[in-house]
Write an enzyme that holds these catalytic residues in place. Structure first.
Site, PDB file in Angstrom:
ATOM      1  N   TYR A 114       0.860  -1.185   0.000  1.00 20.80           N
ATOM      2  CA  TYR A 114       0.000   0.000   0.000  1.00 20.80           C
ATOM      3  C   TYR A 114       0.888   1.224   0.000  1.00 20.80           C
ATOM      4  O   TYR A 114       2.038   1.162  -0.473  1.00 20.80           O
ATOM      5  CB  TYR A 114      -0.915  -0.111   1.240  1.00 20.80           C
ATOM      6  CG  TYR A 114      -2.097   0.799   1.219  1.00 20.80           C
ATOM      7  CD1 TYR A 114      -2.913   0.895   0.098  1.00 20.80           C
ATOM      8  CD2 TYR A 114      -2.401   1.585   2.329  1.00 20.80           C
ATOM      9  CE1 TYR A 114      -3.986   1.751   0.079  1.00 20.80           C
ATOM     10  CE2 TYR A 114      -3.483   2.434   2.322  1.00 20.80           C
ATOM     11  CZ  TYR A 114      -4.272   2.524   1.196  1.00 20.80           C
ATOM     12  OH  TYR A 114      -5.333   3.367   1.186  1.00 20.80           O
ATOM     13  N   LYS A 169     -20.886 -19.204 -10.893  1.00 19.08           N
ATOM     14  CA  LYS A 169     -20.040 -19.152 -12.105  1.00 19.08           C
ATOM     15  C   LYS A 169     -18.605 -18.807 -11.692  1.00 19.08           C
ATOM     16  O   LYS A 169     -17.644 -19.337 -12.246  1.00 19.08           O
ATOM     17  CB  LYS A 169     -20.573 -18.109 -13.091  1.00 19.08           C
ATOM     18  CG  LYS A 169     -21.982 -18.393 -13.600  1.00 19.08           C
ATOM     19  CD  LYS A 169     -22.006 -19.213 -14.871  1.00 19.08           C
ATOM     20  CE  LYS A 169     -23.440 -19.614 -15.211  1.00 19.08           C
ATOM     21  NZ  LYS A 169     -23.559 -20.568 -16.295  1.00 19.08           N
ATOM     22  N   GLY A 271     -34.280 -17.613 -28.042  1.00 23.57           N
ATOM     23  CA  GLY A 271     -33.702 -16.494 -27.299  1.00 23.57           C
ATOM     24  C   GLY A 271     -32.199 -16.520 -27.475  1.00 23.57           C
ATOM     25  O   GLY A 271     -31.696 -16.949 -28.530  1.00 23.57           O
ATOM     26  N   ALA A 272     -31.484 -16.085 -26.444  1.00 22.02           N
ATOM     27  CA  ALA A 272     -30.025 -15.998 -26.527  1.00 22.02           C
ATOM     28  C   ALA A 272     -29.418 -17.350 -26.908  1.00 22.02           C
ATOM     29  O   ALA A 272     -28.668 -17.457 -27.895  1.00 22.02           O
ATOM     30  CB  ALA A 272     -29.482 -15.542 -25.169  1.00 22.02           C
ATOM     31  N   ASN A 363     -32.903 -24.945 -17.756  1.00 18.94           N
ATOM     32  CA  ASN A 363     -32.509 -25.104 -16.350  1.00 18.94           C
ATOM     33  C   ASN A 363     -33.481 -24.354 -15.457  1.00 18.94           C
ATOM     34  O   ASN A 363     -33.964 -23.312 -15.854  1.00 18.94           O
ATOM     35  CB  ASN A 363     -31.105 -24.527 -16.134  1.00 18.94           C
ATOM     36  CG  ASN A 363     -30.026 -25.434 -16.656  1.00 18.94           C
ATOM     37  OD1 ASN A 363     -30.081 -26.634 -16.458  1.00 18.94           O
ATOM     38  ND2 ASN A 363     -29.055 -24.863 -17.331  1.00 18.94           N
TER      39      ASN A 363
HETATM   40  N1  LIG Z   1     -27.714 -26.012 -20.528  1.00 19.30           N
HETATM   41  C1  LIG Z   1     -27.117 -24.864 -20.700  1.00 19.30           C
HETATM   42  O1  LIG Z   1     -25.900 -24.748 -20.705  1.00 19.30           O
HETATM   43  C2  LIG Z   1     -27.929 -23.652 -20.916  1.00 19.30           C
HETATM   44  C3  LIG Z   1     -27.297 -22.491 -21.361  1.00 19.30           C
HETATM   45  C4  LIG Z   1     -28.052 -21.344 -21.589  1.00 19.30           C
HETATM   46  C5  LIG Z   1     -29.407 -21.390 -21.357  1.00 19.30           C
HETATM   47  N2  LIG Z   1     -29.967 -22.526 -20.885  1.00 19.30           N
HETATM   48  C6  LIG Z   1     -31.394 -22.580 -20.590  1.00 19.30           C
HETATM   49  O2  LIG Z   1     -32.136 -22.242 -21.747  1.00 19.30           O
HETATM   50  C7  LIG Z   1     -33.261 -21.473 -21.406  1.00 19.30           C
HETATM   51  C8  LIG Z   1     -33.242 -20.161 -22.187  1.00 19.30           C
HETATM   52  O3  LIG Z   1     -32.121 -19.375 -21.814  1.00 19.30           O
HETATM   53  P1  LIG Z   1     -31.777 -18.059 -22.625  1.00 19.30           P
HETATM   54  O4  LIG Z   1     -30.605 -17.464 -21.940  1.00 19.30           O
HETATM   55  O5  LIG Z   1     -31.718 -18.327 -24.076  1.00 19.30           O
HETATM   56  O6  LIG Z   1     -33.068 -17.161 -22.283  1.00 19.30           O
HETATM   57  P2  LIG Z   1     -33.846 -16.125 -23.193  1.00 19.30           P
HETATM   58  O7  LIG Z   1     -34.783 -15.438 -22.284  1.00 19.30           O
HETATM   59  O8  LIG Z   1     -32.903 -15.323 -24.006  1.00 19.30           O
HETATM   60  O9  LIG Z   1     -34.671 -17.030 -24.217  1.00 19.30           O
HETATM   61  C9  LIG Z   1     -35.679 -17.904 -23.840  1.00 19.30           C
HETATM   62  C10 LIG Z   1     -36.604 -18.068 -25.025  1.00 19.30           C
HETATM   63  O10 LIG Z   1     -37.467 -19.167 -24.753  1.00 19.30           O
HETATM   64  C11 LIG Z   1     -38.764 -18.791 -25.113  1.00 19.30           C
HETATM   65  N3  LIG Z   1     -39.743 -19.571 -24.378  1.00 19.30           N
HETATM   66  C12 LIG Z   1     -40.041 -19.526 -23.074  1.00 19.30           C
HETATM   67  N4  LIG Z   1     -41.037 -20.380 -22.791  1.00 19.30           N
HETATM   68  C13 LIG Z   1     -41.361 -20.980 -23.958  1.00 19.30           C
HETATM   69  C14 LIG Z   1     -42.318 -21.952 -24.325  1.00 19.30           C
HETATM   70  N5  LIG Z   1     -43.149 -22.464 -23.422  1.00 19.30           N
HETATM   71  N6  LIG Z   1     -42.368 -22.353 -25.619  1.00 19.30           N
HETATM   72  C15 LIG Z   1     -41.543 -21.831 -26.534  1.00 19.30           C
HETATM   73  N7  LIG Z   1     -40.620 -20.892 -26.245  1.00 19.30           N
HETATM   74  C16 LIG Z   1     -40.542 -20.480 -24.980  1.00 19.30           C
HETATM   75  C17 LIG Z   1     -38.834 -17.303 -24.797  1.00 19.30           C
HETATM   76  O11 LIG Z   1     -39.875 -16.654 -25.477  1.00 19.30           O
HETATM   77  C18 LIG Z   1     -37.457 -16.831 -25.250  1.00 19.30           C
HETATM   78  O12 LIG Z   1     -37.424 -16.461 -26.604  1.00 19.30           O
HETATM   79  C19 LIG Z   1     -33.220 -21.321 -19.897  1.00 19.30           C
HETATM   80  O13 LIG Z   1     -33.996 -22.340 -19.328  1.00 19.30           O
HETATM   81  C20 LIG Z   1     -31.782 -21.545 -19.551  1.00 19.30           C
HETATM   82  O14 LIG Z   1     -31.629 -22.073 -18.253  1.00 19.30           O
HETATM   83  C21 LIG Z   1     -29.274 -23.652 -20.676  1.00 19.30           C
HETATM   84  O1  LIG Z   2     -26.098 -21.676 -15.417  1.00 18.04           O
HETATM   85  C1  LIG Z   2     -26.251 -22.747 -15.993  1.00 18.04           C
HETATM   86  O2  LIG Z   2     -26.290 -23.830 -15.402  1.00 18.04           O
HETATM   87  C2  LIG Z   2     -26.332 -22.808 -17.487  1.00 18.04           C
HETATM   88  C3  LIG Z   2     -26.790 -21.602 -18.156  1.00 18.04           C
HETATM   89  O3  LIG Z   2     -25.899 -20.534 -18.025  1.00 18.04           O
HETATM   90  C4  LIG Z   2     -28.201 -21.200 -17.848  1.00 18.04           C
HETATM   91  O4  LIG Z   2     -28.468 -20.000 -17.846  1.00 18.04           O
HETATM   92  O5  LIG Z   2     -29.028 -22.072 -17.635  1.00 18.04           O
HETATM   93 MG   LIG Z   3     -26.838 -18.688 -17.981  1.00 16.64          MG
END
Ligand SMILES: NC(=O)c1ccc[n+]([C@@H]2O[C@H](COP(=O)([O-])OP(=O)(O)OC[C@H]3O[C@@H](n4cnc5c(N)ncnc54)[C@H](O)[C@@H]3O)[C@@H](O)[C@H]2O)c1
Ligand SMILES: O=C(O)C[C@H](O)C(=O)O
Ligand SMILES: [Mg+2]
Length: 473
Positions: A114, A169, A271-272, A363
């Site tokens: 420091y 994370k 989505g994402a 998830n």
């Molecule tokens: N296993 C993994 O490593 C991992 C990584 C990222 C996201 N995920 C999971 O994927 C899901 C989406 O995450 P994201 O970051 O893309 O979120 P996000 O909010 O960007 O996208 C989710 C999309 O799913 C759609 N959606 C929600 N309910 C729905 C339904 N009943 N029917 C059809 N579409 C539907 C929404 O309209 C949206 O466009 C979450 O459950 C997240 O936990 C898992």
């Molecule tokens: O956090 C996780 O287990 C995976 C992913 O990033 C999610 O958003 O579901």
């Molecule tokens: Mg995530």
């Protein structure tokens, strides 16, 4: 698939047992009959006619803990003192802390870490800003940034509630790749404010891992930050997921003997994660991808108010199929779920093509539970750690950032992502490959190193490495 359930909820019941009225064996059989598996017993205190014990119980997700607690309460001679949830206990006070590398034991140490001596280090960096990499935490530290708007599949639960995931994370970064990180949950969901905040904190960091920011804002936030910052910016839910998904699909297709350019893939949840998974599959040669969101199949000819969906409609669904998930799933070879829990039924999987591949990655609850379809699906994967075949971005982000930090990459580009996917897929040999083992475990010691090496090589090859690690000089 056999018994795929490996874990469950875990609680500790503190029980006061009147030993002159009831013995522990009787208590244990009541707990067992109610669906609880006793995994540990700790004696807290004992007296002549009474004992207090902490009973650790695990139950499968389908068992309601209250059935067990009610059964215990109804026993004569037993008092339930309290219940603690082991998961909550693990979160008390948060899951990470900062740790000095050297102790400060005297005034001399103090003046070096420091003031006054630290000033010389500050001035060295002032004169040569690149020295921030050698003289501060920047070299090995990543910011895990979220606005709490799309946390797992839980939705927009806000920045406070997002913290446990971001702390998790950070633990994973450190444990699997030795990368230090800070969880940063911003109290704004405004695109411009998020961009400004991340740019403002960037000097301390060697990389930015964006996490759980909902679409479509996540696309602009990432795009702008990639352009405006000189450190890697990586939206984990897009690219981490896509990398691991692609690795898993390479191996699943080997099992069913189908080729990537002949399959019909239905992606649910555009989505994402859904957009990034579709993009990586398009560049890997998949021709027929149909995306489905809440409004049904995404098809050209329909007007979307969001430019990413418009792009999606123009680049997928060559036959312009319309309809609900239940309709478009007919004949699909692969289902990729990144939407919400429980939206795919056994009947839907029954309508897929021969040897269906089901990746239910929402998830914490997958689109369909593996135990419902294990006899009709050829390969099943989820995002969870308590089933086989975990397709989760945790397999990617520690290794990809390890590689990017080690070569001081200015960005994480497509070549680095594809290299990471190939490293993950090839961690399983042809002999080891089977329907329950298409993706290596996160605990596989070799995966992070393999990803890191391939990512460094790809960064050097594509000219984004600003430092060449010794072994490549
Ligand atoms: N296993 C993994 O490593 C991992 C990584 C990222 C996201 N995920 C999971 O994927 C899901 C989406 O995450 P994201 O970051 O893309 O979120 P996000 O909010 O960007 O996208 C989710 C999309 O799913 C759609 N959606 C929600 N309910 C729905 C339904 N009943 N029917 C059809 N579409 C539907 C929404 O309209 C949206 O466009 C979450 O459950 C997240 O936990 C898992
Ligand atoms: O956090 C996780 O287990 C995976 C992913 O990033 C999610 O958003 O579901
Ligand atoms: Mg995530």
């Amino acid at each position: 698939m056999g018994n795929t359930r490996l874990g469950g909820k875990s609680v500790i019941l503190r029980l006061e047992i009147q030993t002159d009225t009831i013995n522990f064996g009787q208590v244990a059989s009541v707990i067992f009959a109610a669906g609880g598996d006793i995994v540990a017993i700790d004696v807290i205190s004992t007296s002549r006619d009474m004992t207090v014990r902490d009973i650790t119980i695990t139950v499968t997700d389908s068992v309601d803990i209250s059935i067990i607690t009610e059964a215990v309460k109804n026993m004569e001679g037993v008092r339930l003192v309290n219940i603690s949830d082991r998961t909550f206990l693990l979160h008390l006070g948060g899951k990470i802390e900062t740790q000095p590398k050297t102790p400060i034991q005297n005034r001399d140490d103090l003046s070096r870490v420091y003031t006054p001596d630290v000033a010389r280090v500050c001035m060295a960096i002032h004169e040569e800003p690149d020295k921030a990499y050698s003289l501060t935490v920047k070299r090995n530290t990543v910011a895990v940034v979220s606005d709490g708007s799309a946390v797992l599949g839980l939705g927009n639960i806000g920045p406070y509630a997002a913290m446990p995931v971001m702390e998790g994370k950070s633990m994973l970064f450190k444990q699997f790749a030795g990368v230090d990180s800070f969880p940063i949950c911003l109290n704004t969901q405004d695109t411009e404010e998020i961009i400004a905040a991340v740019k403002a904190i960037a000097p301390a960091f060697g990389g930015i891992n964006l996490e759980d920011i909902s679409s479509p804002r996540c696309f602009e936030i990432e795009e702008r930050l990639r352009r405006e910052l000189d450190i890697p910016v990586f939206h984990d839910d897009q690219h981490g997921t896509a990398v691991v998904l692609y690795a898993a699909l390479i191996n699943a297709l080997k099992i069913v003997g189908k080729s990537i350019d002949s399959i019909k893939v239905v992606v649910c949840g555009i989505g994402a994660a859904g957009i990034a998974c579709s993009r990586i599959l398009l560049s890997a040669g998949v021709k027929n991808i149909i995306g489905v969101d809440r409004m049904g199949a995404i098809a050209s000819g329909i007007q979307y108010d969001n430019r990413m969906l418009q792009w999606y409609a123009e680049h997928t669904n060559p036959d312009r199929v319309q309809g609900t998930l239940q309709e478009v799933i007919h004949g699909a070879d692969v289902f990729i779920g990144v939407s919400a829990g429980g939206i795919l039924s056994r009947e839907d999987v029954g309508h897929m093509a021969d040897q269906p591949i089901v990746f239910a990655m929402a998830n914490p609850v997958p689109e369909v539970r593996p135990e419902e379809i294990e006899d009709i699906a050829a390969v099943i994967a989820t995002g969870r750690s308590d089933y086989p075949n975990q397709i989760n971005n945790v397999l990617c982000f520690p290794g990809i950032f390890r590689g990017a930090l080690d070569c001081r990459a200015s960005e994480i580009n497509e070549e680095m992502k594809l290299a990471a996917a190939e490293a993950i897929a090839s961690a399983i040999s042809e002999e080891e490959l089977n329907p329950l083992y298409i993706i290596p475990s996160v605990f596989n010691q070799h995966v992070v190193k393999a990803i890191r090496d391939k990512v460094v090589q790809a960064a050097i090859r594509t000219g984004v490495a600003r430092r060449t690690p010794r072994e490549y000089r």
